[in-house]
Design an enzyme around this catalytic site. Structure first.
Site, PDB file in Angstrom:
ATOM      1  N   LEU A 129       0.807  -1.220   0.000  1.00  0.00           N
ATOM      2  CA  LEU A 129       0.000   0.000   0.000  1.00  0.00           C
ATOM      3  C   LEU A 129       0.839   1.268   0.000  1.00  0.00           C
ATOM      4  O   LEU A 129       0.668   2.128  -0.850  1.00  0.00           O
ATOM      5  CB  LEU A 129      -0.927   0.010   1.228  1.00  0.00           C
ATOM      6  CG  LEU A 129      -1.990  -1.082   1.298  1.00  0.00           C
ATOM      7  CD1 LEU A 129      -2.772  -0.953   2.590  1.00  0.00           C
ATOM      8  CD2 LEU A 129      -2.923  -1.011   0.096  1.00  0.00           C
ATOM      9  N   THR A 137       3.925  -0.455   4.298  1.00  0.00           N
ATOM     10  CA  THR A 137       2.639  -0.898   4.815  1.00  0.00           C
ATOM     11  C   THR A 137       1.950  -1.761   3.764  1.00  0.00           C
ATOM     12  O   THR A 137       1.899  -1.394   2.586  1.00  0.00           O
ATOM     13  CB  THR A 137       1.742   0.289   5.188  1.00  0.00           C
ATOM     14  OG1 THR A 137       2.409   1.079   6.186  1.00  0.00           O
ATOM     15  CG2 THR A 137       0.412  -0.185   5.756  1.00  0.00           C
ATOM     16  N   LYS A 154       2.493  -3.281   8.985  1.00  0.00           N
ATOM     17  CA  LYS A 154       3.582  -2.333   8.755  1.00  0.00           C
ATOM     18  C   LYS A 154       4.906  -3.017   9.093  1.00  0.00           C
ATOM     19  O   LYS A 154       5.073  -3.577  10.183  1.00  0.00           O
ATOM     20  CB  LYS A 154       3.415  -1.085   9.623  1.00  0.00           C
ATOM     21  CG  LYS A 154       4.551  -0.076   9.452  1.00  0.00           C
ATOM     22  CD  LYS A 154       4.484   1.047  10.468  1.00  0.00           C
ATOM     23  CE  LYS A 154       3.410   2.038  10.144  1.00  0.00           C
ATOM     24  NZ  LYS A 154       3.458   3.229  11.044  1.00  0.00           N
ATOM     25  N   ASP A 246       0.973  14.162  13.237  1.00  0.00           N
ATOM     26  CA  ASP A 246       0.866  13.817  11.817  1.00  0.00           C
ATOM     27  C   ASP A 246      -0.581  13.935  11.346  1.00  0.00           C
ATOM     28  O   ASP A 246      -1.061  13.099  10.579  1.00  0.00           O
ATOM     29  CB  ASP A 246       1.388  12.403  11.586  1.00  0.00           C
ATOM     30  CG  ASP A 246       2.109  12.267  10.243  1.00  0.00           C
ATOM     31  OD1 ASP A 246       2.364  13.308   9.614  1.00  0.00           O
ATOM     32  OD2 ASP A 246       2.408  11.135   9.845  1.00  0.00           O
TER      33      ASP A 246
END
Length: 380
Positions: A129, A137, A154, A246
């Site tokens: 991804l 990931t 991940k 983030d």
């Protein structure tokens, strides 16, 4: 080779794209390819494919399809499969695939060796991804559970002692934060073949950035509802003494089941020691995409109100239909945005306080920012 089914065609294109760009096709792009090659309209793709069901027909055609054909055109030109004046469109996609095969350019296998691998005798990796400087990931299926539900895996790229320390520290924070309905739960953490892995709950939905379209501003009440939705999650995060660092539209998912906002990707979380002062001062860089990063975070000292700055920027982006980098600042470093929006003075004041250059003047945490928005609703 002339016989090829649709699934083989998708694998072929994915390998060809990866060979040229080191990026894989997304699940949504594969859904569009499968539908178009199968003779479906975008409306039929949206209605029949579970991956595409959460998106509008217009988005699938005008954004996903348009950019996909553009990118495939570039890839096939670089591979000298199509001429410079040619373009890939849905109508000639199958022909382009066949010409590629006849030229002998089809990669034999996927270039990512982890695909289809089963980790911990449980998690089958099905799709790559996202790749960042620090991690990759993947989408995976949990083969130990009925119906093989999807999850996210991940893998950290580094294998150093420092990575091991950060891995352990991050998972402790994520485990504590995972018990919230709008934060993907951390399902597992483990080491295998020298790599560190984290497994997360998969949330079906649409990233917020797909809703923030240039030149299409939202109504004020829509923006207020959005910010309240985001802040409700951040209240929980901040009360756990964690700065997300983030917060941006790619890390906010509109969950398909109930349209609620889910906050993802805690790879940049920063836990605040209880022995530190209430400002949440800590020396730490990283995190937010540049357009959403506040000045104190860029200097390595994020605060709780740094997350509030990012939320305010998202609100201004939705209200103006402009990207943050398109906005100018005044002599104090504050954004000049109100002339580009239809907004009430009361809501404009709240947004201005969220994104002030001077962080001590912002709302100190998500609780105070959410209360200000709730008061707007009461007053109106």
């Amino acid at each position: 080779m002339t016989a090829m089914n649709i699934e083989e065609a998708i694998i072929f294109l994915d390998n060809l794209v990866y060979e040229q760009t080191e990026k894989h096709l997304t699940r949504l792009q594969q859904s569009v390819i499968k539908g178009v090659v199968g003779g479906l309209t975008y409306q039929q793709i949206q209605q029949n494919d579970p991956i595409a069901r959460g998106y509008t027909v217009g988005y699938l055609g005008r954004y996903v399809g348009y950019n996909l054909w553009k990118d495939l055109t570039k890839v096939l030109k670089q591979a000298e499969i199509i001429e410079q004046e040619e373009r890939v469109v849905g109508a000639n996609l199958w022909d382009c695939i066949m010409r590629s095969v006849q030229k002998g350019t089809q990669p034999a296998i996927s270039f990512d060796p982890i695909l289809q691998k089963i980790l911990k005798e449980r998690y089958r990796i099905t799709e790559h991804l996202v790749s960042t400087e620090y991690s990759n990931t993947y989408m995976a299926e949990d083969e130990n559970l009925p119906d093989r539900p999807l999850c996210l895996v991940k893998r950290l790229k580094s294998q150093s002692e420092r990575t091991s320390y950060l891995f352990n520290r991050e998972t402790e924070v994520l485990y504590r934060l995972g018990k919230h309905d709008r934060i993907p739960e951390l399902l597992a953490r483990f080491e295998e073949d020298g790599y560190f892995y984290l497994v997360y709950q998969f949330v079906e939905g649409q990233p917020l950035y797909q809703e923030l379209i240039d030149g299409q501003p939202w109504e004020e009440h829509q923006v207020i509802d959005l910010l309240k939705d985001i802040l409700e999650v951040l209240v929980f995060v901040h009360k756990k003494n964690v700065i997300h660092r983030d917060v941006h539209p790619q890390n906010l998912i509109r969950r398909t089941s109930d349209n609620k906002i889910v906050l993802i990707d805690f790879g940049s979380v920063k836990e605040i020691s209880n022995s530190q002062n209430n400002s949440g001062d800590t020396r730490s860089r990283g995190g937010t995409q540049q357009d959403y990063i506040p000045p104190e975070q860029s200097m390595g000292t994020p605060k709780f109100c740094s997350d509030i700055y990012a939320v305010g920027i998202i609100g201004i982006q939705a209200l103006t239909g402009m990207r943050p980098k398109q906005l100018r600042v005044d002599n104090l470093g504050n954004l000049i945005w109100q002339k580009n929006a239809t907004v009430s003075p009361e809501f404009a004041h709240v947004l201005d306080q969220m994104v002030l250059y001077a962080f001590p003047q912002r709302y100190p945490s998500a609780t105070e920012a959410l209360e200000a928005l709730q008061q707007l609703t009461v007053d109106s």
